[in-house]
Design a protein around this motif. Sequence first.
Motif, PDB file in Angstrom:
ATOM      1  N   LEU A 281       8.682   7.571   4.834  1.00 53.32           N
ATOM      2  CA  LEU A 281       7.926   7.891   3.618  1.00 53.32           C
ATOM      3  C   LEU A 281       8.093   9.383   3.391  1.00 53.32           C
ATOM      4  N   GLY A 282       8.831   9.752   2.373  1.00 60.98           N
ATOM      5  CA  GLY A 282       9.108  11.166   2.152  1.00 60.98           C
ATOM      6  C   GLY A 282       9.849  11.734   3.341  1.00 60.98           C
ATOM      7  N   GLU A 283       9.349  12.819   3.891  1.00 58.50           N
ATOM      8  CA  GLU A 283      10.002  13.450   5.042  1.00 58.50           C
ATOM      9  C   GLU A 283       9.500  12.907   6.376  1.00 58.50           C
ATOM     10  N   ASP A 284       8.484  12.054   6.339  1.00 60.63           N
ATOM     11  CA  ASP A 284       7.946  11.471   7.561  1.00 60.63           C
ATOM     12  C   ASP A 284       8.637  10.146   7.847  1.00 60.63           C
TER      13      ASP A 284
ATOM     14  N   VAL B  19      15.303   2.157  -2.098  1.00 57.96           N
ATOM     15  CA  VAL B  19      13.887   2.493  -2.147  1.00 57.96           C
ATOM     16  C   VAL B  19      13.066   1.201  -2.240  1.00 57.96           C
ATOM     17  N   ASP B  20      12.072   1.085  -1.376  1.00 59.56           N
ATOM     18  CA  ASP B  20      11.149  -0.053  -1.313  1.00 59.56           C
ATOM     19  C   ASP B  20      11.813  -1.387  -0.956  1.00 59.56           C
ATOM     20  N   GLN B  21      13.013  -1.357  -0.398  1.00 64.10           N
ATOM     21  CA  GLN B  21      13.661  -2.585   0.069  1.00 64.10           C
ATOM     22  C   GLN B  21      13.006  -3.006   1.374  1.00 64.10           C
ATOM     23  N   ARG B  22      12.463  -4.203   1.424  1.00 64.92           N
ATOM     24  CA  ARG B  22      11.671  -4.636   2.575  1.00 64.92           C
ATOM     25  C   ARG B  22      12.485  -5.262   3.696  1.00 64.92           C
ATOM     26  N   GLU B  23      13.684  -5.707   3.442  1.00 65.73           N
ATOM     27  CA  GLU B  23      14.497  -6.364   4.459  1.00 65.73           C
ATOM     28  C   GLU B  23      15.855  -5.682   4.516  1.00 65.73           C
ATOM     29  N   VAL B  24      16.226  -5.157   5.694  1.00 67.33           N
ATOM     30  CA  VAL B  24      17.494  -4.440   5.833  1.00 67.33           C
ATOM     31  C   VAL B  24      18.198  -4.911   7.106  1.00 67.33           C
ATOM     32  N   TRP B  25      19.453  -5.293   6.957  1.00 62.89           N
ATOM     33  CA  TRP B  25      20.337  -5.635   8.078  1.00 62.89           C
ATOM     34  C   TRP B  25      21.292  -4.477   8.305  1.00 62.89           C
TER      35      TRP B  25
ATOM     36  N   ARG C  10       0.798  -1.230   0.000  1.00 58.18           N
ATOM     37  CA  ARG C  10       0.000   0.000   0.000  1.00 58.18           C
ATOM     38  C   ARG C  10       0.832   1.281   0.000  1.00 58.18           C
ATOM     39  N   HIS C  11       2.155   1.139   0.037  1.00 61.32           N
ATOM     40  CA  HIS C  11       3.010   2.322   0.119  1.00 61.32           C
ATOM     41  C   HIS C  11       4.196   2.195  -0.836  1.00 61.32           C
ATOM     42  N   ASP C  12       4.446   3.244  -1.570  1.00 63.20           N
ATOM     43  CA  ASP C  12       5.575   3.288  -2.498  1.00 63.20           C
ATOM     44  C   ASP C  12       6.625   4.268  -1.998  1.00 63.20           C
ATOM     45  N   LEU C  13       7.835   4.044  -2.449  1.00 61.73           N
ATOM     46  CA  LEU C  13       8.949   4.958  -2.215  1.00 61.73           C
ATOM     47  C   LEU C  13       9.308   5.109  -0.740  1.00 61.73           C
ATOM     48  N   PHE C  14       9.276   4.027   0.004  1.00 62.33           N
ATOM     49  CA  PHE C  14       9.690   4.074   1.400  1.00 62.33           C
ATOM     50  C   PHE C  14      11.158   3.680   1.519  1.00 62.33           C
TER      51      PHE C  14
END
Length: 137
Positions: free
Chosen positions: A124-127, A99-105, A74-78
């Motif tokens: 998300l953006g500046e938030d 951008v939009d990488q769901r798994e980060v170590w 439901r969200h892009d560019l996170f």
Amino acid sequence: MKKALLIIAAALASLLAPGVAHAETPPGCASARQIGSTAYVKFADGQTAASVKQFAGCGKNWGYVFVWADWAARHDLFHVTAAVTTDDGKNHGKVIGRVDQREVWSNATSTINQCTRALGVVSLGEDGWSKYTERRC
């Protein structure tokens, strides 16, 4: 035969269910294990965006963030950030995902002899919304 089909169906359903946990292994340390409980990044509307965990092993610590599939759909560019934080407030091993990488170590940190918490941030953006795991010494 019927029992085998039910087992397969249950396994497939668990793979497709939103928010289902999966096995995690920090890069370069197959023997590392999660320490402490999982924390959850909550979005402004109360929806869970991601899980945050801390791992220890091989003389190192890692922070880990996993964005839930239903939230990501439901969200892009996170952006997702993972780090290990020490009591002096310093972030160690900080990694900002693509951008939009769901798994980060986070990178491996030499903080095993300190009190630490994993930090996860979803932006998300500046938030941005963040969460720390419990403090582990």
